[in-house]
Design a protein around this motif. Structure first.
Motif, short mmCIF file in Angstrom:
data_model
loop_
_atom_site.label_atom_id
_atom_site.label_comp_id
_atom_site.label_asym_id
_atom_site.label_seq_id
_atom_site.Cartn_x
_atom_site.Cartn_y
_atom_site.Cartn_z
N ILE A 102 1.22 -0.97 0.00
CA ILE A 102 -0.44 -0.30 0.29
C ILE A 102 0.77 1.35 -0.18
O ILE A 102 2.23 1.01 -0.07
CB ILE A 102 -1.14 0.13 1.01
CG1 ILE A 102 0.29 0.15 2.56
CG2 ILE A 102 -1.78 -1.96 0.95
CD1 ILE A 102 -1.26 0.17 3.58
N SER B 40 1.42 6.75 2.53
CA SER B 40 0.56 7.25 2.16
C SER B 40 -1.00 7.00 3.42
O SER B 40 -1.74 6.76 5.12
CB SER B 40 0.30 8.49 2.04
OG SER B 40 -0.57 7.85 1.12
N GLU B 41 -1.07 5.71 2.91
CA GLU B 41 -2.33 5.32 3.69
C GLU B 41 -1.72 4.09 5.07
O GLU B 41 -2.15 4.45 6.06
CB GLU B 41 -2.19 3.89 2.49
CG GLU B 41 -4.12 3.24 2.92
CD GLU B 41 -3.99 2.04 1.67
OE1 GLU B 41 -5.08 1.19 2.19
OE2 GLU B 41 -3.65 2.93 0.25
#
Length: 148
Positions: free
Chosen positions: A46, A49-50
């Protein structure tokens, strides 16, 4: 002590495993270091930022170093009315720190939290998730002694 890479890798095949991995890392290190968040992004495929968003969204996670034993006091209305402010003052006095801080020896951190679901026995504090009910300022030294 396991390293964060080993901990995170052990959750790689668990659906939604990033949250469990973060819990495990934090249990070991008392917080989520930036390197662990980067590693989680890589392992769970991922964006960083996630991964960072997950780490900062949930109040139980901390991305800043803090004391090993996390003391949280409920700041909901029932606890407030029952004397939570006096318990906060006793905790701060005993530990020599203010809410949101950690002791210099790295043993304790003080944080506020929302309702912990024990409104029948207020004020309530938790230490590393263990609830202490009907806490009064007089009980604080004995409670803290369990963790020293």
């Amino acid at each position: 002590m396991k390293g964060y890479k080993e901990i995170i890798a052990s959750y790689a095949d668990v659906p939604g495993g990033i949250i469990e991995a973060y819990h495990a890392v934090q249990k070991e290190l008392s917080y989520l270091p930036e390197e662990a968040i980067f590693e989680a992004a890589k392992v769970f495929n991922i964006p960083v930022s996630e991964a960072y968003g997950v780490a900062t969204f949930y109040s139980m996670f901390s991305v800043k170093p803090r004391g090993k034993n996390v003391i949280r006091i409920c700041e909901s209305a029932p606890c407030h009315v029952a004397g939570a402010a006096e318990v906060v003052a006793a905790l701060e006095r005993e530990l020599g720190i203010c809410m949101g801080e950690s002791t210099p020896d790295g043993l304790f951190a003080l944080e506020f939290t929302e309702c912990v679901g024990q409104c029948q026995a207020t004020p309530v504090i938790t230490i590393n998730g263990k609830p202490y009910l009907n806490v009064s300022p007089a009980k604080v030294p004995k409670i803290l002694a369990e963790y020293k």
